[in-house]
Write a protein that holds these residues in place. Structure first.
Motif, PDB file in Angstrom:
ATOM      1  N   LYS A 119      28.490  56.097  28.624  1.00 43.60           N
ATOM      2  CA  LYS A 119      28.651  56.440  30.031  1.00 43.60           C
ATOM      3  C   LYS A 119      29.896  57.301  30.226  1.00 43.60           C
ATOM      4  O   LYS A 119      30.935  57.032  29.655  1.00 43.60           O
ATOM      5  N   ILE A 120      29.745  58.340  31.031  1.00 43.80           N
ATOM      6  CA  ILE A 120      30.836  59.252  31.341  1.00 43.80           C
ATOM      7  C   ILE A 120      31.059  59.232  32.849  1.00 43.80           C
ATOM      8  O   ILE A 120      30.109  59.361  33.622  1.00 43.80           O
ATOM      9  N   LYS A 121      32.301  59.042  33.249  1.00 43.67           N
ATOM     10  CA  LYS A 121      32.625  59.013  34.673  1.00 43.67           C
ATOM     11  C   LYS A 121      32.590  60.418  35.271  1.00 43.67           C
ATOM     12  O   LYS A 121      32.050  60.641  36.340  1.00 43.67           O
TER      13      LYS A 121
ATOM     14  N   GLU B 211      35.924  62.401  31.424  1.00 45.74           N
ATOM     15  CA  GLU B 211      36.639  61.203  31.885  1.00 45.74           C
ATOM     16  C   GLU B 211      35.709  60.017  31.645  1.00 45.74           C
ATOM     17  O   GLU B 211      34.639  59.925  32.224  1.00 45.74           O
ATOM     18  N   LEU B 212      36.135  59.136  30.751  1.00 51.63           N
ATOM     19  CA  LEU B 212      35.322  57.972  30.410  1.00 51.63           C
ATOM     20  C   LEU B 212      35.500  56.868  31.436  1.00 51.63           C
ATOM     21  O   LEU B 212      36.542  56.762  32.068  1.00 51.63           O
ATOM     22  N   THR B 213      34.465  56.051  31.573  1.00 52.66           N
ATOM     23  CA  THR B 213      34.589  54.882  32.431  1.00 52.66           C
ATOM     24  C   THR B 213      35.520  53.888  31.747  1.00 52.66           C
ATOM     25  O   THR B 213      35.575  53.822  30.514  1.00 52.66           O
ATOM     26  N   LYS B 214      36.256  53.138  32.512  1.00 53.80           N
ATOM     27  CA  LYS B 214      37.209  52.176  31.959  1.00 53.80           C
ATOM     28  C   LYS B 214      36.458  51.017  31.334  1.00 53.80           C
ATOM     29  O   LYS B 214      35.592  50.409  31.954  1.00 53.80           O
ATOM     30  N   LEU B 215      36.780  50.725  30.086  1.00 57.62           N
ATOM     31  CA  LEU B 215      36.165  49.613  29.384  1.00 57.62           C
ATOM     32  C   LEU B 215      36.882  48.324  29.734  1.00 57.62           C
ATOM     33  O   LEU B 215      38.118  48.288  29.778  1.00 57.62           O
ATOM     34  N   GLN B 216      36.129  47.291  30.018  1.00 59.85           N
ATOM     35  CA  GLN B 216      36.723  46.002  30.340  1.00 59.85           C
ATOM     36  C   GLN B 216      36.436  45.034  29.225  1.00 59.85           C
ATOM     37  O   GLN B 216      35.301  44.907  28.770  1.00 59.85           O
TER      38      GLN B 216
END
Length: 61
Positions: free
Chosen positions: A2-4, A54-59
């Motif tokens: 996934k890419i933001k 810009e990558l999505t933040k990994l939790q």
């Protein structure tokens, strides 16, 4: 993956997209492409035109 946000050298911006693995036939093309899923459509984009990702933040838990 996934890419933001994806920004191209042409000035186009895409948000909330997914990078999809290339098929063998697509991977053998002479131009280096990435395949993205955009609004339920699959699109090939030349990697040389990608300015920013810009990558999505990994939790993690």
């Amino acid at each position: 993956m996934k890419i933001k946000k994806l920004i191209l050298a042409t000035g186009e911006e895409f948000e909330d997209i997914e990078i999809i693995e290339l098929s063998l036939k697509e991977a053998m093309l002479p131009i280096p492409f990435i395949k993205i899923k955009l609004n339920k459509k699959e699109v090939l984009i030349n990697k040389d035109f990608v300015l920013s990702l810009e990558l999505t933040k990994l939790q993690t838990i």
